[in-house]
Scaffold this active site. Structure first.
Site, PDB file in Angstrom:
ATOM      1  N   SER A  84      36.945  40.185  27.041  1.00  0.00           N
ATOM      2  CA  SER A  84      37.095  40.165  28.724  1.00  0.00           C
ATOM      3  C   SER A  84      37.527  41.248  29.338  1.00  0.00           C
ATOM      4  CB  SER A  84      37.264  38.959  28.525  1.00  0.00           C
ATOM      5  OG  SER A  84      36.801  38.079  29.956  1.00  0.00           O
ATOM      6  N   LYS A 102      37.673  45.477  29.101  1.00  0.00           N
ATOM      7  CA  LYS A 102      37.042  46.296  30.171  1.00  0.00           C
ATOM      8  C   LYS A 102      37.919  47.321  29.967  1.00  0.00           C
ATOM      9  CE  LYS A 102      36.906  42.486  33.606  1.00  0.00           C
ATOM     10  NZ  LYS A 102      35.632  42.173  33.298  1.00  0.00           N
ATOM     11  N   TRP A 120      28.063  34.560  33.081  1.00  0.00           N
ATOM     12  CA  TRP A 120      29.074  35.149  34.374  1.00  0.00           C
ATOM     13  C   TRP A 120      29.423  36.433  33.733  1.00  0.00           C
ATOM     14  CZ3 TRP A 120      30.688  34.255  38.861  1.00  0.00           C
ATOM     15  CH2 TRP A 120      31.944  35.103  39.316  1.00  0.00           C
ATOM     16  N   HIS A 123      32.584  31.617  26.684  1.00  0.00           N
ATOM     17  CA  HIS A 123      33.026  32.602  26.624  1.00  0.00           C
ATOM     18  C   HIS A 123      34.703  33.144  25.575  1.00  0.00           C
ATOM     19  CE1 HIS A 123      34.881  36.188  28.577  1.00  0.00           C
ATOM     20  NE2 HIS A 123      36.306  35.435  29.063  1.00  0.00           N
TER      21      HIS A 123
HETATM   22  C1  GCU Z   1      38.180  36.379  34.691  1.00  0.00           C
HETATM   23  C2  GCU Z   1      36.772  37.551  35.673  1.00  0.00           C
HETATM   24  C3  GCU Z   1      36.538  38.368  34.481  1.00  0.00           C
HETATM   25  C4  GCU Z   1      37.452  38.271  33.262  1.00  0.00           C
HETATM   26  C5  GCU Z   1      37.857  37.446  33.186  1.00  0.00           C
HETATM   27  C6  GCU Z   1      39.221  37.058  31.596  1.00  0.00           C
HETATM   28  O1  GCU Z   1      35.964  35.235  34.530  1.00  0.00           O
HETATM   29  O2  GCU Z   1      36.310  36.991  36.145  1.00  0.00           O
HETATM   30  O3  GCU Z   1      36.467  40.358  34.711  1.00  0.00           O
HETATM   31  O4  GCU Z   1      36.448  38.969  32.150  1.00  0.00           O
HETATM   32  O5  GCU Z   1      38.780  36.810  33.718  1.00  0.00           O
HETATM   33  O6  GCU Z   1      39.294  38.410  31.361  1.00  0.00           O
HETATM   34  O7  GCU Z   1      38.496  36.267  31.028  1.00  0.00           O
END
Ligand code: GCU
Length: 422
Positions: free
Chosen positions: A262, A266, A353, A403
């Protein structure tokens, strides 16, 4: 399902920043509405010249790194920082005798007011030679990835958004082992891999003012629109952990796999792109600002991420909120920067998402660079069926479920590492 709107499965961090949920605009989950877009060509220099050799790619690589720094993540300060590694504890019989566990603090000699990055390292005890290692940050403190009672509770800022596991922004004992499921240490260690992790909040606490107590309070220039954001700081922290691992005799520092889920995925992508010492990169549901193409209007958008998480990227990135098509790069070029090293991009079908298809297409877009190196990346442009991993040097799967990081994901990452990293 949109995990922002679906209260149950959302990441707990989202709750904190997702103000005004009732007035959320609707996000697109209809493939027919994605629209058309043109991706920048990773093999074309800004001056229009086509890249056809590895030598030319080296120049284009430098150019792309600069473009990502100037427009997306901000510039990573290039001054070297003096580090001091202090082993605070060694447990020779961790995990029921299967691992040696070391706790090591990375101190910043030039900035004594900064708190260290506290690393926990598990090395398989059975190893006859230095071990390859998965290096990844964690969301809730080292104590939350294991049930071992002697791993100290993190004392750093921790989100309160998940109730009793954190009180007054500090972790409580209730958070011990909370994400152990996402770090199947026994399995990973049994396969001969070490694990090195640290709490991402040690580098910068994850809220808009968090930089004031993190590494960005001493490095970078907050007046600049291209100053680094939190993701840049987390990525930088991963490289400092790698600096430490290079001094660790139990570790094969030529086989360090950057791993992240997540938002930390990144960061792992940006770390792997910049720091070629990472031998391979594994991105678990890294989504927008990770593997997913920014130009695809599906799931999270550039505008949404910049609004919910204003501290993650550089200020300049916000200027693209309403003109994504004008970005001089797209995320396939971030993945291209990882070439020719092995890369795993993973999605979950219940995590729309993150835009699974956009993550897949990010990986597809890196193919020409793997080819330039005589390698096959994904080797396909067809989105695979659920739970059907595809690819060669670049791999991809879209797993059943939400997720998360699951045993299924780890099974694939371990097979990938066995085949491509060992
Ligand atoms: C949110 C955010 C995502 C990210 C996520 C996470 O949903 O919008 O971009 O990846 O949190 O880190 O769990």
């Amino acid at each position: 399902m949109n995990r922002i709107l679906l209260g149950v499965s959302i990441s707990f961090f989202t709750i904190r920043f997702a103000a005004g949920q009732a007035s959320e605009p609707t996000y697109n989950y209809d493939e027919a509405k994605v629209g058309t877009y043109t991706l920048p060509d990773p093999l074309r220099m800004t001056n229009g010249k086509k890249v056809t050799t590895k030598g030319e790619w080296a120049k284009r690589r430098t150019e792309l790194l600069q473009l990502f720094a100037d427009n997306v993540y901000g510039q990573t300060p290039n001054q070297s920082v003096r580090l001091r590694f202090q082993t605070t504890h060694t447990e020779p019989n961790a995990l029921g005798g299967k691992a040696i566990r070391k706790q090591v603090s990375i101190f910043f000699a030039d900035y004594p007011k900064l708190q260290p990055i506290d690393v926990v390292l598990y090395v398989p005890k059975a190893a006859k030679k230095p071990s390859p290692v998965f290096l990844g940050l964690n969301f809730c403190g080292n104590h939350c990835i294991t049930n071992e009672s002697d791993v100290p509770l993190s004392t750093r800022w921790m989100t309160n958004a998940i109730g009793e596991v954190s009180v007054n922004s500090r972790a409580t004992e209730k958070s011990r082992g909370m994400q152990a499921r996402r770090w199947p240490l026994d399995t990973i260690l049994a396969r001969g891999y070490a694990v090195a992790t640290a709490y991402y909040g040690d580098i910068e606490p994850d809220y808009p003012q968090g930089w004031q107590t993190g590494i960005r309070s001493v490095l970078g220039d907050t007046t600049k629109a291209t100053n680094w954001g939190a993701i840049g700081a987390w990525a930088w922290g991963m490289s400092r952990m790698l600096d430490y691992l290079q001094t660790e005799p139990g570790i094969d520092s030529k086989r360090v796999i950057a791993f992240g889920h997540s938002r930390i995925g990144k960061a792992a992508a940006w770390a792997g792109a910049q720091d070629e010492r990472f031998a391979a990169v594994v991105l678990n549901e890294s989504g927008e600002g990770g593997a997913a193409l920014a130009r695809r209007w599906y799931g999270e958008t550039v505008e949404r991420i910049n609004t919910s998480f204003p501290h993650w990227f550089c200020k300049q990135y916000k200027s693209y909120n309403k003109r994504v098509a004008e970005l001089p790069i797209d995320q396939h070029e971030l993945l291209a920067l990882i070439a020719p090293r092995p890369l795993y991009v993973a999605s979950a079908d219940g995590d729309q998402w993150s835009d699974p298809k956009g993550e897949f297409l990010g990986a597809v877009g890196a193919e020409p660079i793997y080819r330039l190196y005589g390698k096959t990346g994904l080797g396909t442009t067809t989105f695979p069926a659920i739970d059907q991993p595809v690819g060669q040097t670049v791999r991809y799967h879209d797993r059943t479920g939400k997720h998360d990081v699951t045993n299924y994901d780890w099974e694939q990452y371990l097979r990938f590492a066995d085949e491509l990293v060992r």
